[in-house]
Enzyme design. Structure first.
Site, PDB file in Angstrom:
ATOM      1  CD  GLU A  35      -2.745   1.154   2.490  1.00 43.50           C
ATOM      2  OE1 GLU A  35      -2.738   0.198   3.275  1.00 43.50           O
ATOM      3  OE2 GLU A  35      -3.421   2.181   2.657  1.00 43.50           O
ATOM      4  NE  ARG A 261       3.074  -8.213  10.227  1.00 43.74           N
ATOM      5  CZ  ARG A 261       3.033  -7.027   9.586  1.00 43.74           C
ATOM      6  NH1 ARG A 261       3.845  -6.065   9.889  1.00 43.74           N
ATOM      7  NH2 ARG A 261       2.162  -6.800   8.651  1.00 43.74           N
ATOM      8  CE  LYS A 271       3.111   0.161   4.785  1.00 39.56           C
ATOM      9  NZ  LYS A 271       2.523  -0.014   3.459  1.00 39.56           N
TER      10      LYS A 271
HETATM   11  P1  ATP Z   1       2.772  -2.134   7.867  1.00 38.16           P
HETATM   12  O1  ATP Z   1       2.018  -2.731   9.002  1.00 38.16           O
HETATM   13  O2  ATP Z   1       4.209  -1.999   8.098  1.00 38.16           O
HETATM   14  O3  ATP Z   1       2.154  -0.875   7.370  1.00 38.16           O
HETATM   15  P2  ATP Z   1       1.471  -3.548   5.833  1.00 38.16           P
HETATM   16  O4  ATP Z   1       1.246  -4.997   5.855  1.00 38.16           O
HETATM   17  O5  ATP Z   1       0.297  -2.678   6.097  1.00 38.16           O
HETATM   18  O6  ATP Z   1       2.695  -3.211   6.742  1.00 38.16           O
HETATM   19  P3  ATP Z   1       1.669  -3.390   3.019  1.00 38.16           P
HETATM   20  O7  ATP Z   1       2.135  -2.272   2.202  1.00 38.16           O
HETATM   21  O8  ATP Z   1       0.233  -3.728   2.976  1.00 38.16           O
HETATM   22  O9  ATP Z   1       2.104  -3.078   4.487  1.00 38.16           O
HETATM   23  O10 ATP Z   1       2.547  -4.687   2.778  1.00 38.16           O
HETATM   24  C1  ATP Z   1       2.876  -5.194   1.519  1.00 38.16           C
HETATM   25  C2  ATP Z   1       3.265  -6.627   1.680  1.00 38.16           C
HETATM   26  O11 ATP Z   1       4.383  -6.736   2.571  1.00 38.16           O
HETATM   27  C3  ATP Z   1       2.150  -7.427   2.288  1.00 38.16           C
HETATM   28  O12 ATP Z   1       2.031  -8.638   1.583  1.00 38.16           O
HETATM   29  C4  ATP Z   1       2.571  -7.651   3.705  1.00 38.16           C
HETATM   30  O13 ATP Z   1       2.051  -8.847   4.207  1.00 38.16           O
HETATM   31  C5  ATP Z   1       4.091  -7.661   3.593  1.00 38.16           C
HETATM   32  N1  ATP Z   1       4.700  -7.241   4.839  1.00 38.16           N
HETATM   33  C6  ATP Z   1       4.481  -6.103   5.517  1.00 38.16           C
HETATM   34  N2  ATP Z   1       5.178  -6.077   6.662  1.00 38.16           N
HETATM   35  C7  ATP Z   1       5.874  -7.224   6.711  1.00 38.16           C
HETATM   36  C8  ATP Z   1       6.789  -7.797   7.647  1.00 38.16           C
HETATM   37  N3  ATP Z   1       7.131  -7.175   8.763  1.00 38.16           N
HETATM   38  N4  ATP Z   1       7.311  -9.010   7.362  1.00 38.16           N
HETATM   39  C9  ATP Z   1       6.984  -9.656   6.230  1.00 38.16           C
HETATM   40  N5  ATP Z   1       6.140  -9.174   5.301  1.00 38.16           N
HETATM   41  C10 ATP Z   1       5.580  -7.977   5.538  1.00 38.16           C
HETATM   42 MG    MG Z   2      -1.464  -3.180   4.671  1.00 38.60          MG
END
Ligand code: ATP
Ligand code: MG
Length: 553
Positions: A35, A261, A271
């Site tokens: 995102e 994760r 984020k």
């Molecule tokens: P955040 O909580 O940091 O904002 P998010 O999951 O909302 O992370 P996205 O931009 O939606 O962020 O993530 C893109 C991809 O990266 C998704 O498939 C998510 O599952 C993966 N991802 C995000 N954070 C991690 C992590 N700490 N370890 C492994 N994969 C991750």
């Molecule tokens: Mg997300």
């Protein structure tokens, strides 16, 4: 052999192996779906290495898709930073970049299909009421009074939502599933809400936006994704993922698999929290070298190979765990020990005069750029009567364990001669201002002829040719291993995470150092030139040895 072939297998690869062996799939298509609401962090690197790594390993494809359904939090700056980071890590997405917003019209059509099938309805409860009606983990939810509206009415209302006739929070579209489901996500989830927000890709075309759970599965299906890999917190959402695809007319049904994760000690990985550090001014930006972002690590001197190696070492499982910072540091240290050119820099300089050299003496010495890699070449180092050494490398008195310069004793200047400290000069406060030495001209590249043993070696820089620089030393950003768990994670910030040394002096060859390319400053650590500073500034990449958690090491 591609880099991915060095990666150990994991449970996801085993599933893919079986799907290929059984003929369920002929080829593999994955996606990385960030995102664009912030910069990518090291956790995302794990997902990137997994998704792109699988595509490489199976000669399949991996899409880069921006999951852009929250226009208020997203921006083109984030989109651009994500593209740059994925490429920098060494991966190439297949074809054009995709955006969920490319599918807004199709998504709308599928929502209409659900309404027509009696599987979605326009709800006019307020957001608070919806929450209240949802029930809890231990009590079932209640049906909304709007749940059984006729199809025609729902269609008309949904059209009016699209046309901007409802204010935010006054109407939404919900899937009609089961308000008593033990999975909260299945209790008539909202799939569209009203937002009068400008979108970075679609402008002002839409005032209703689809929710993540509705959008993600359909986007995957439209792109022909075979294996949709996400993190464990989406485990329950898989029910909804499958429900949506089972209930619309779409041929493709990707399978979702969840992995744990990455959590890293002494930092935060969400984020939202990283954004807060930036907006509250605790760091200098998303790419502050203390941030766990890809751009922060890059500015700090991490290489793409070191981050990929880190992802390889941590592996992919379903077990939640927290990785020690030392593990990430070991990866960059191993890389730089092999590959970083050596150089000399004096971080806390003190003046040293070699009295048996003539005023204006200037001699050009050669030094190898790497001790065991002659192919990395050598550089010129000017040797002069006045040089600078580090404060910590001289003592008036010391025991035998101290292998540096001591009054009346000898030490070798790295890449140069053996010197002997004869006397010191101090200021009124008793601080040493100059160390006077003599040198032995017969010791360049060889031991003293009479068999004297000189064990210590110290680094140095010519006082007249050295180049002034600022050096920034970094420590962990937080003082506790799991700051995310603290009541206020910002209160757990380490007040000493940045230490600035303003009077460092580096050897002349470093004046032309390219940004973000790490060097080993001999005996000090790995450093790279800062990319955001006009003047000469070096960032500490990592210490020479693992001193993590070891006091005073
Ligand atoms: P955040 O909580 O940091 O904002 P998010 O999951 O909302 O992370 P996205 O931009 O939606 O962020 O993530 C893109 C991809 O990266 C998704 O498939 C998510 O599952 C993966 N991802 C995000 N954070 C991690 C992590 N700490 N370890 C492994 N994969 C991750
Ligand atoms: Mg997300």
């Amino acid at each position: 052999m591609s880099q991915a072939d060095h990666s150990p297998s994991n449970f996801i690869r085993q599933i893919i192996d079986e799907d290929l062996a059984s003929g369920k799939h002929q080829s593999v298509q994955t996606r990385f779906p960030p995102e664009p609401n912030g910069y990518l962090h090291i956790g995302h690197a794990k997902s990137i290495c997994l998704n792109f790594g699988i595509a490489e390993h199976y000669q399949g494809k991996c899409n880069l898709r921006f999951d852009d359904t929250n226009p208020e939090k997203e921006s083109v700056e984030y989109v651009e930073s994500i593209k740059r980071d994925v490429q920098w890590l060494g991966f190439e997405w297949s074809g054009d970049i995709h955006y969920s917003s490319d599918y807004f019209e199709q998504l709308y059509g599928y929502a209409v299909e659900l309404i027509e099938k009696g599987l979605a309805y326009v709800d006019e409860l307020t957001p608070e009421q919806i929450r209240e009606y949802r029930g809890t983990l231990t009590s079932p939810g209640r049906n909304s009074p709007y749940r059984d509206r006729p199809v025609e009415e729902n269609l008309a209302l949904f059209t009016r939502m699209r046309n901007g006739e409802f204010a935010e929070g006054t109407a939404c579209l919900r899937a009609k599933i089961d308000m008593a489901s033990s999975f909260m996500v299945m209790r008539d989830p909202v799939i569209y809400r009203v937002r009068f927000a400008h979108h970075h890709q679609t402008g002002d075309k839409w005032c209703i936006y689809p929710m993540y759970d509705f959008t993600h599965c359909i986007s995957d299906a439209l792109e022909g994704i075979t294996h949709s890999l996400c993190t464990l917190e989406f485990q329950d959402n898989r029910r909804l993922y499958d429900w949506v695809l089972d209930n619309i007319s779409i041929d493709c049904h990707p399978r979702q698999y969840e992995f744990s994760r990455l959590n890293l000690e002494y930092t935060v990985m969400s984020k939202r929290k990283l954004n807060q550090l930036v907006t509250d001014g605790h760091v200098q930006g998303w790419n502050d070298p203390r941030m766990p972002t890809i751009s922060g690590l890059r500015r700090r001197g991490y290489t793409p190979a070191s981050i990929r190696e880190f992802c390889r070492r941590i592996g992919v499982t379903k077990q939640d765990n927290t990785v020690e910072m030392g593990m990430l540091e070991a990866c960059i240290r191993d890389d730089l020990n092999e590959n970083a050119p050596r150089a000399m820099a004096v971080l806390r300089p003190v003046r040293l005069v070699i009295e048996n050299l003539a005023d204006g003496h200037e001699e050009i010495l050669k030094a190898p750029n790497h001790p065991n890699k002659p192919e990395m070449g050598e550089r010129e180092i000017p040797f002069t009567r006045e040089i600078l050494i580090d404060e910590a490398d001289f003592r008036e008195e010391a025991n035998k364990k101290y292998k540096r310069l001591v009054l009346g004793k000898e030490v070798r200047l790295r890449n140069a001669y053996v010197i002997k400290a004869e006397r010191v000069e101090k200021d009124d406060a008793g601080n040493i201002t100059t160390i006077y030495c003599s040198y032995d001209p017969d010791t360049l590249g060889k031991d003293p002829a009479d068999g004297r043993k000189v064990k210590g070696v110290i680094h140095w820089v010519s006082a007249s040719h050295g180049v002034p620089a600022e050096v920034r030393l970094y420590d962990r950003l937080f003082s506790v291993p799991n700051p995310g768990a603290a009541d206020s994670f910002e209160a757990a910030l380490n007040p000493a995470s940045l230490q600035v040394l303003e009077h460092a002096v580096v050897e002349p060859s470093l004046a032309a150092a390219p940004a973000e390319r790490a060097y080993q400053f001999e005996r000090e650590g790995y450093f790279c030139r800062d990319s955001e500073s006009g003047v000469l500034v070096f960032n500490l990449t990592v210490a020479l040895r693992d001193s993590w958690g070891k006091e005073g090491a």
